[in-house]
Every structure is written in structure tokens, then in C-alpha cells.
Design an enzyme around this catalytic site. Sequence first.
Site, PDB file in Angstrom:
ATOM      1  N   GLY A  32      62.523  14.454  55.317  1.00 32.78           N
ATOM      2  CA  GLY A  32      63.003  15.522  56.027  1.00 32.78           C
ATOM      3  C   GLY A  32      61.734  16.075  56.780  1.00 32.78           C
ATOM      4  O   GLY A  32      61.505  17.339  56.773  1.00 32.78           O
ATOM      5  N   LYS A  98      52.809  23.584  77.734  1.00 32.48           N
ATOM      6  CA  LYS A  98      52.089  22.562  77.894  1.00 32.48           C
ATOM      7  C   LYS A  98      51.901  21.895  79.145  1.00 32.48           C
ATOM      8  O   LYS A  98      52.944  21.280  79.522  1.00 32.48           O
ATOM      9  CB  LYS A  98      52.053  21.463  76.676  1.00 32.48           C
ATOM     10  CG  LYS A  98      51.069  20.348  76.919  1.00 32.48           C
ATOM     11  CD  LYS A  98      51.328  19.069  75.699  1.00 32.48           C
ATOM     12  CE  LYS A  98      50.419  17.801  76.220  1.00 32.48           C
ATOM     13  NZ  LYS A  98      50.696  16.924  75.046  1.00 32.48           N
ATOM     14  N   PRO A 116      47.784  15.567  83.885  1.00 31.53           N
ATOM     15  CA  PRO A 116      48.692  16.494  84.206  1.00 31.53           C
ATOM     16  C   PRO A 116      50.202  15.990  84.007  1.00 31.53           C
ATOM     17  O   PRO A 116      50.357  14.900  83.984  1.00 31.53           O
ATOM     18  CB  PRO A 116      48.688  17.011  85.327  1.00 31.53           C
ATOM     19  CG  PRO A 116      48.123  15.996  86.106  1.00 31.53           C
ATOM     20  CD  PRO A 116      47.377  15.141  85.141  1.00 31.53           C
ATOM     21  N   GLY A 454      59.603   2.717  79.800  1.00 31.80           N
ATOM     22  CA  GLY A 454      58.096   2.798  79.482  1.00 31.80           C
ATOM     23  C   GLY A 454      57.780   4.467  80.055  1.00 31.80           C
ATOM     24  O   GLY A 454      58.171   4.816  81.058  1.00 31.80           O
TER      25      GLY A 454
HETATM   26  C1  LIG Z   1      46.799  13.035  62.557  1.00 33.66           C
HETATM   27  C2  LIG Z   1      48.077  13.060  63.218  1.00 33.66           C
HETATM   28  C3  LIG Z   1      48.140  13.918  64.240  1.00 33.66           C
HETATM   29  C4  LIG Z   1      49.539  13.737  64.840  1.00 33.66           C
HETATM   30  N1  LIG Z   1      49.662  14.429  65.969  1.00 33.66           N
HETATM   31  C5  LIG Z   1      50.866  14.368  66.908  1.00 33.66           C
HETATM   32  C6  LIG Z   1      51.012  15.006  68.141  1.00 33.66           C
HETATM   33  O1  LIG Z   1      50.409  15.803  68.546  1.00 33.66           O
HETATM   34  N2  LIG Z   1      52.190  14.997  68.571  1.00 33.66           N
HETATM   35  C7  LIG Z   1      53.352  14.101  68.186  1.00 33.66           C
HETATM   36  O2  LIG Z   1      54.134  14.046  68.875  1.00 33.66           O
HETATM   37  N3  LIG Z   1      53.011  13.520  67.064  1.00 33.66           N
HETATM   38  C8  LIG Z   1      52.002  13.834  66.531  1.00 33.66           C
HETATM   39  N4  LIG Z   1      51.892  12.872  65.225  1.00 33.66           N
HETATM   40  C9  LIG Z   1      52.672  12.077  64.503  1.00 33.66           C
HETATM   41  C10 LIG Z   1      53.877  13.104  63.942  1.00 33.66           C
HETATM   42  O3  LIG Z   1      53.148  14.027  62.877  1.00 33.66           O
HETATM   43  C11 LIG Z   1      54.914  12.439  63.226  1.00 33.66           C
HETATM   44  O4  LIG Z   1      55.577  11.484  64.168  1.00 33.66           O
HETATM   45  C12 LIG Z   1      56.199  13.434  63.049  1.00 33.66           C
HETATM   46  O5  LIG Z   1      55.394  14.190  61.963  1.00 33.66           O
HETATM   47  C13 LIG Z   1      56.969  12.585  62.011  1.00 33.66           C
HETATM   48  O6  LIG Z   1      56.796  12.552  60.880  1.00 33.66           O
HETATM   49  P1  LIG Z   1      57.926  11.631  59.795  1.00 33.66           P
HETATM   50  O7  LIG Z   1      59.055  12.630  59.865  1.00 33.66           O
HETATM   51  O8  LIG Z   1      58.155  10.272  60.272  1.00 33.66           O
HETATM   52  O9  LIG Z   1      57.107  11.459  58.367  1.00 33.66           O
HETATM   53  P2  LIG Z   1      56.649  12.508  57.475  1.00 33.66           P
HETATM   54  O10 LIG Z   1      56.357  14.090  58.131  1.00 33.66           O
HETATM   55  O11 LIG Z   1      55.650  11.892  56.491  1.00 33.66           O
HETATM   56  O12 LIG Z   1      58.074  12.861  56.369  1.00 33.66           O
HETATM   57  C14 LIG Z   1      58.460  11.776  55.433  1.00 33.66           C
HETATM   58  C15 LIG Z   1      59.586  12.462  54.754  1.00 33.66           C
HETATM   59  O13 LIG Z   1      59.909  11.666  53.973  1.00 33.66           O
HETATM   60  C16 LIG Z   1      60.378  12.284  52.718  1.00 33.66           C
HETATM   61  N5  LIG Z   1      60.083  11.014  51.542  1.00 33.66           N
HETATM   62  C17 LIG Z   1      59.012  10.287  51.679  1.00 33.66           C
HETATM   63  N6  LIG Z   1      59.279   9.486  50.344  1.00 33.66           N
HETATM   64  C18 LIG Z   1      60.274   9.897  49.871  1.00 33.66           C
HETATM   65  C19 LIG Z   1      61.083   9.641  48.554  1.00 33.66           C
HETATM   66  N7  LIG Z   1      60.644   8.490  47.697  1.00 33.66           N
HETATM   67  N8  LIG Z   1      62.249  10.416  48.302  1.00 33.66           N
HETATM   68  C20 LIG Z   1      62.767  11.366  49.024  1.00 33.66           C
HETATM   69  N9  LIG Z   1      61.858  11.593  50.076  1.00 33.66           N
HETATM   70  C21 LIG Z   1      60.795  11.021  50.585  1.00 33.66           C
HETATM   71  C22 LIG Z   1      59.069  13.138  52.555  1.00 33.66           C
HETATM   72  O14 LIG Z   1      59.411  14.197  51.567  1.00 33.66           O
HETATM   73  C23 LIG Z   1      59.223  13.959  53.917  1.00 33.66           C
HETATM   74  O15 LIG Z   1      60.324  14.698  53.884  1.00 33.66           O
HETATM   75  C24 LIG Z   1      50.387  13.036  64.415  1.00 33.66           C
HETATM   76  C25 LIG Z   1      50.342  12.176  63.178  1.00 33.66           C
HETATM   77  C26 LIG Z   1      49.090  12.068  62.604  1.00 33.66           C
HETATM   78  C27 LIG Z   1      49.014  11.431  61.324  1.00 33.66           C
END
Ligand SMILES: Cc1cc2nc3c(=O)[nH]c(=O)nc-3n(C[C@H](O)[C@H](O)[C@H](O)COP(=O)(O)OP(=O)(O)OC[C@H]3O[C@@H](n4cnc5c(N)ncnc54)[C@H](O)[C@@H]3O)c2cc1C
Lengths: 528, 493
Positions: A32, A98, A116, A454
Site C-alpha cells: 500500500g 514543477k 525543463p 521512452g
Molecule cells: C531515496 C529515494 C528517493 C526517491 N525519490 C523519488 C522521486 O523524487 N520521484 C519518484 O517518482 N520516485 C522517487 N522514489 C521512488 C518512490 O519512492 C517509489 O517508487 C514509490 O514510493 C513506490 O514505492 P512502492 O509503493 O513500490 O514501495 P513501498 O513504499 O516500499 O511500499 C511497499 C508496501 O508493501 C507493503 N508490504 C511489504 N511487505 C509486506 C508484507 N509481507 N505483507 C504485507 N504488506 C507488505 C508495505 O507495507 C508497503 O505498504 C524514490 C525512492 C528512493 C529510495
Amino acid sequence: MANSALAAAEGGHPGAGEGAQAPVGSVVIVGGGTAGWMTAAALANRLAGLPVTITLVESDEIGTVGVGEATVPHIRFFNARLGIDEADFMRRTNATFKLGIEFVNWGRKGDSYIHPFGAHGEPIEGVAFHHIWARYRRAGGTEPIEAFSLPVLAARENRFAHPAPDPASLLSTYSYAYQFDAALYAAYLRSYAEKRGVRRIEGRVIAVDQDGESGQVRRLTLDDGREIGGELFVDCSGFRGLLIEQTLKTGYADWSHWLPCNRAVAVPCASAGPLSPYTRATALDAGWQWRIPLQHRTGNGHVYCSSYISDEAAAETLLARLDGAPQAEPRFLRFLTGKRHRQWNRNVVAIGLSAGFLEPLESTSIHLIQLGIGFLMDLFPTREWDPMLAREYNRLMDLEYERVRDFLILHYHATERADTPFWNYVRTMRVPDSLAERMTAFRERGIVVNYRDGMFLDASWVAVYAGQGIVPRRSDPRAEGLSDAGLFIKLASLREDYARMAGELPQQARFLEMIGARMDMRAPEGVA
Amino acid sequence: MAAFGSGAFGALPRSGPAERVAISGGGLCGWLAACLLARHLPHLRIVVHPASADEETRPDRSLGVPLAAEVLLPGDLEHIAAAGLRGGDLIRHCRGSFMLGTALTGWRAAGGPAFVPFGEIGAPLGPVPFHQIVAAARARGHDVNMANYALGALCAQTGRFAPPRSDDASVLSTLSFGLAVESDALRRLLRDDALAHGVQHGEAVADPASLCAAADLVIDARGAPEAWSENGGEQGGEDWSALMPFDRALVAKRAEPGTPPPPPPPYAHLSALAEGWQGFVPLAGAMTETLVFAAAAPPAEVTGALPEAHRLAPGRSAAAWQGAIVRMGAAAQQHDPVAGLQLHLALADVVRLIALFPANADCAVEAAEYNRQWRERSDCAFDYTVLRLARNGAKGAVWDRLRAAALPHRTAYRHDLYAANGRIALHDGEVFETPGWVMQFEALGIRPRRPDALAMTVPDMAITAHFEAIRKAMLAGVAKLPPHGAVLAEVCA
Ligand SMILES: Cc1cc2nc3c(=O)[nH]c(=O)nc-3n(C[C@H](O)[C@H](O)[C@H](O)COP(=O)(O)OP(=O)(O)OC[C@H]3O[C@@H](n4cnc5c(N)ncnc54)[C@H](O)[C@@H]3O)c2cc1C
């Protein structure tokens, strides 16, 4: 789902096919975070009318990465398709506009340029502007290419207004994206999805059952013993890749020899100064720092390579460079740049950090989530699980990842910096052939090798090449033939036009008020 | 912007090194290159050398098969216009006739003739592409003829057509059209225009390499070599005869009887025969005909004419631009002309060379990029041509063999993906966009096994209403158009 009952009443889905021909009837999303809730919201919207149930499992205990606040313009189409009102969304996620990203200290220490969301200049007699500009520079012209970009000039003065619809207007020469609070965006989409029938289950997945024969995932077991069965599983579990890797052992292509940063430390701070409509990426000794201004605070982080700097030193560097008081303890994150060998494997599609990771230098992750969701919709499986669907999905995603990868490597490689071991490594490393050929083509002849799929188009490549000191040695012969005097007069008047137009735009803070997008001070948690 | 109106630099003096370009071969391809280069890059000094002293009397093989008529695709007309040539002149001087697509007979196992129009088909419904809506309607038992929702097909059926006016906001503004022209007349038109723009005649030279001494860049526009593997001694040429097995072509042109002759239909016609295929491209006052087959198994009626047949040797060279020599048109690649792309491919070569024209003698970077783009376009044309030849429902032993042949990975993938769910895989360098591919698959009798899931979310009633709205708007638009013949007559008056 609410709408499926209606569709059934209207005669159901006579052609949806029975058995193998029917689309899968249940989707389970694990996770989530931004990826999970974007997927849930989009599926709920686009599959309304199909007899599909959508379930999302997330664990409060595990939480989300919580970073990811800067976006690219494509997010607007994602929101528009969901029918999201811009001002409402911006208010509830404390979002800012932005216009691009400022890169500081990349080509050389002391350099600054903005990449930009828009092109530079305009073609003259059929010749792309960068050829004209290169010719002008070789003739002794001093203006950087960004002097011919309206969004850059506006951004540098913290100005913003929506682009004009009239293509004849200079005000139509740019696009824009948002910077928002990632947790609030996920919450916003959660309420959207839940209203449209998505079932949310809180709990930690502790076991995954696979079909003995096909290897497909069949069932998840939660820590409290509940079981969740499904047909299509979308793995949005973040870096761990609960299904795609821990269960299916898909494998991962490691690209860290090209993009060696593998850690980040993040900390929000109080806003200072006027609200800027751009993200800043400042190159540091062993990585770089991001600065993302939101309405209520500024997001900051230091992305670095652990071979060249310790966690403590990285955090210290970041804290010393904040332009407001820190609002939380620094958070450390670890990652490995690369992607899954197959992002769609059996009946599991990995979207988000579970699918791969490319550092946030060009704010591409959320866009890659969006692309994955779009391709999944276009290739939505039936119960026969035609293997062509996964093949096409993987082909398209691989192309996108590789092309973003090359674009990111360009930022590190097109540099003169030789002041630290980190910069010496990235400056001299062997880059992918696909990128080496592109760089040569631009350096020698101003050729921007373009492609159909792309996300980064010609204008983006030109912005980074030119911003990091690559001025083509030769131009298009049609530009070579121009006289110096004519060239200088034309470019001077063009520059004045851009500067005048930019100066007429309002300050972004003012514009947010004008459109009713200023954050709601009364109820910061009030995401309904 | 006022300050940057067209011609802003027109009066400025041009400097830089003089560029000497020698073109080997004074066929359609050579003069096309000469004319467009001279118009876009006026600083060049261009000389066209015939490949032999009697070149004028020989068939012009510079584009491939010396077809009596060639077709410019809709996008090609933009390049012609960008060079400053006028479509009206092409119509007047080259017996031009508007082209809205191709009728295909005998290419699918069941069902009558099919029409493959240029341009869009129908309209998407929200996020769902039109052809997926059609697939959904068919899955629900409706019989849908996709061509009924293509403006080009409706115009072709009714014989009505006029180029849309730029201020027309109706459905007609989406009308996409090409142009059929008499090959030899086009060659003469381009030659005269090139000469008027300073291009010179040179003496006959057999080997383009010998022109390198007196030129910075040499264009080889002499047509296909005898065999691709021995093309000027180069390694790595490809022979495509396994998937493009026809090696002979007969061409003819006959005047249409009657004074005045009947107006030409605004489309080409392509029939699959048991031993090959036959194509008809109309011109104003004439009909041109092409018969393509294998010398080893010719149709019975042509055995007497075999000696007159032109050789067709499908294949391509390893790289079009090597050193200071750029091979263009059929000198670089030859496809079976069943998809009607000969002129298109040569024009694409010329346009590409203009965009990448070298600023000095060191042109390795330009050549590398040119070759990359050339290969991409060539691959796409190959896929389109081979799928038409090897994945159809035509009757005959040669077709059975082709259908059984293994296809290259990418070519097969395009077919398999469409057959699975109606998705079109598009690549860099594509000649046709999604509608062009969809209509080709339709004409070959290939349909997706199952419709797209999103399309199935659209209720039946909404689909019916959508179809009706499109059809109504199109029929109303077409009814307003004049007969094709009247428009041609007006252009020529
Ligand atoms: C340092 C950093 C900077 C970033 N900056 C940007 C940016 O500026 N712009 C951009 O577009 N993207 C950025 N990103 C990427 C962006 O943060 C992610 O793509 C985005 O948050 C999506 O994450 P996610 O939902 O895939 O994973 P997560 O946010 O890690 O969510 C994982 C989910 O899975 C659930 N989960 C995991 N294991 C289990 C389990 N066993 N049982 C039940 N639930 C589980 C967790 O509870 C959580 O809800 C950045 C990433 C990093 C690391």
C-alpha cells in the site's frame, strides 16, 4: 465492484467469454505504498464494468518508503483519467508545481542548469534550435541554451502559470508536473479506490502458496491466519519483491557498475524563501542531494555510494546543507540499481520498487509505476494466461528501464569533474554502447538519436548535453551557413522575448492561491 | 513569432566549404536525390552521372522493379511539399491520381475483398482503441466490417474525394491520402527541376567508386546489384529470397479507352494469384499493371512473355553508407513490391541524408546514424512485406510453402502478439502506424483470439451508438465531397 452489478443487470457480458476466454476475476495487490494505491485506483477506475474484485493488502507494521515526491508531467494524465480535480488534489497533498530540475555542480563545480519540461528555442528554417545555438556558441556567443527557454526563465524567478492552449503562443512551449507529499498522495488515492470498491486488508503476508504445476501464486497467508486467494497478483511490496523475487526467484539485473549510488538518507526541513517551482539536484563528493519544495515543508535527501562515503558522513553533509530547520530524524535507505529480469512472471506483475530501481535523479519512478499500470491495462490477462501478454509487457518495460538508465548515466558521465574518487570513476567508466553512440553523435554533429518509446524526448537529451558542457563540434550544414551578425541579432531578440514573457508570469505562491490550490491549513490530515 | 518569420536567414550570405556531390545513376532515385538535395542544400554542387551511355533506353531499376506507376504515401507528400515541390504539378505532369489505400482480393481464406486504407480507422472510445472495440463487438456476435469506419474506404467506394481544406474542422480533416504518379514522368519532372536548381549532367560512369576522386560524397542510385552477397565485394549482405520468393516481374501500362477516359479510381488493387500476385495502380487516363511471380513456376498465361520479365532480387546490403558512398533506393535494399513501398523507401533515404548531411569530409558519425535509421526503416518494411506474403490465406502451393516457413523472431512476434490480443508492437522506424497494421491483418484474415479486457467493459449499447455516430458523421462528410475525377480535372485545368 459496484459497477459490475449494474453491467450484469444490463445484460452482463455476453462476449466476455466463459472459462479461459474470460478476463481474470480477482486481482490481489500486495503493498500500500505509492505503487499499490496508484495501481488500485487505476484498476478500480478502468475495470469498472468488468466482474473483477480488487483487494489490497498492506502492513502498517512494515510501512512504506515514504519518499518519492517529485514527478514528471505524465502524472497529470494519470490524475485526469481518474477524474481528479487539480486544485483539490494539490490542496490535499500540499503540492507545488514543477517546471523542471535544476542541476548544480554536475558538468563542473559551479555549473547550474535547469532541465525543463519543454523545448529550447524553436526550429529556424527547418533546422533544430540546438544546431543554431551550437553554431552561435562556436562563433563566440555566451548565452547558455536555457536563456531560450520560457520554463527555465520562469522557474529561476519562482514564477508559474498554466501553459496556454494556443500553440502559436510562447506560453504553450512547456509542460509541468507536481511535487507532493507521497504519503498524502497514497492516502488520497486510497480513499478514491476504496470508494470504488477496492477492499483493503491490513496484515502482514507470512506465507505464499503456489500452484504445484504452473507455479502460479494461488494464496497468501497473513500473520493472523487469514488467507487471501486470487488470480492476478500485483507485487507492490517494495524493494523486497515479496512475490516476484522471494517467491518466484525471478532474478535481478544489477546496473550498479553504471549507477553506483546505493544508499540515501532523507530528512524534511522547514521551508525557507519563496516557493520554487522546480526540484534541485546538487552534485556532492560521492553522490548528490535532492531538494523538493512542497507547500508546507521541503523534502531533502542525499543519494550516495557507500564505497566512497560513510552513512554518518552522508547524513552530516545533508544536515549541514539544509536551508531550514530539520523536522525529523534522518532516515536511511538502501537500494540496488537495476531491474527484475521479468517484471511480469507467471501470474505476478511487479510494479514499483519491487520491479526495479533507478535513482530519483530525474524523478522517474512514479512514471515507471504509471507506465506499468497502463501496459497492464492494455494487456489485461484472461484465464488462459496467453504467454504473449507477459512477453509484450516485459519487452515494453525493459525498453523503458534501459532508456531511463542511459539518460541517468549521462548525467554522471558527461562531466569534467575529477575532484573525488567517485567522480573519477563515473567520468571514466565504460558506459552502455547504446549511450556511448548517442553521446558521440551529439558531440560530433549535434545528432539527437531519438526513439519511439521512452519517456525522455529530444528536448531532454539536449538540455542535459548542453547543460553539462557538450557543445556539438559541427552543426547541420544549413546552420553552418548562417552569418555571425544575423545569428547574434536573431538570438538576442529571441532571448528578450522569452525573458519578457517569463517576467509577466505570477509568483507560484500567488498562482496557487489564484486557482484555490493553497494547502488547507485547518486539517492537514483531512484526506477524505 | 514575428522576429522569426520564414526566410529570416534567406538574405544572409552562406559560408563554409563547397560540397561536391556525385550521383551515380540517372534513374528516378538519382534525380529524386538530386532535386531534393539541391532544393534543401543550395550550397551543394551536384552532378548526376548516368550508369551507362545508353541508360535512357534501359528500364529504370533504381527503385527496384521498374513499375510504370509509383505511390507516394501520405507522409511522403509532406516531404515533397517541404522541398517546395507542388502536389498540383505532380498531378498535372505525372498523370497523378489520389490514393486512399489498396483493395486486396484473394489474400484471406474466407470473406471477400478487403480494403486497406491510409489513415485512421474509426475513433477510440475513451481509452480503448477502435480496433479493440470492434474485437469486442465481434466477440459478442456482431458482424463488423472495419473498413466501413474508415473515411478513406468510404471515399474509395463512392469514388468521391478532395484533399481536405486546412480550415475544415469536420471529420474530413482526418482524411489521409497519397498520390499515384507515372514513374517516368516523375523522373523527368524531378530532373528538370534539379537542372533548374543548378544540378549538372555528368558523363556516364560505370563504377561509382571512380567518382570519389572528384566528389566529397557519392550517391549510388543504380539499383539492385546482381546478388546481395557479392555487392561490390562487401560482406554481410542479406538475401531475402526465402521469404520473398518471387524473382520476376512483368510491368505494363495501357491507356484507358474513351474520350475523355473514365476518371481513375482513387485506390490500388492487389490480387493474390496461385503463382504470385498482380497489382493495378491507376493513373489519370491509364491503368498500370504489375505481375510478380517466380521464374521457376510462372503463371501459364505469361510463359510467352518470360524473356521480357524484369529480375527481382530481394535483399539488402550490410550498410547503406560506407566510406564516402551512400547507396540509395534499390542499390541498398530491394523488397518484393507487394506493399508498394519502393518510392517511399527511396524518398526516406533522401530525406535522411538531408537531415544528416555531413559538414565536412569526416562523416563517420553521420554515416553511423544514417545506417542505423536506414536499417530500422528497412526492418519495418521487411516485416510488413513478409507478413503480407507469408501470413495470408491465399490459395496455391507457393503460399502454402510460405505459410510453413519460419519467420525471423521480430516478424513472427508482431503476428503472434496481434493474434493473441490485437496489440500492435510498434518499433523505431515504422512505415505504418497502428491502423495500417491492423487493416493489413484484417485483409489477411488474421484476427485476435480474444478481445482486450478493457474493451469488454464497454456495454453493447455504447458500442452500437459509437459505431453509428462515426458512420453517420463519415457518410455526411463523404456526401459533401465532389467526384474524384472532377477534382483531378480541376487541378489540371
Ligand atoms: C531515496 C529515494 C528517493 C526517491 N525519490 C523519488 C522521486 O523524487 N520521484 C519518484 O517518482 N520516485 C522517487 N522514489 C521512488 C518512490 O519512492 C517509489 O517508487 C514509490 O514510493 C513506490 O514505492 P512502492 O509503493 O513500490 O514501495 P513501498 O513504499 O516500499 O511500499 C511497499 C508496501 O508493501 C507493503 N508490504 C511489504 N511487505 C509486506 C508484507 N509481507 N505483507 C504485507 N504488506 C507488505 C508495505 O507495507 C508497503 O505498504 C524514490 C525512492 C528512493 C529510495
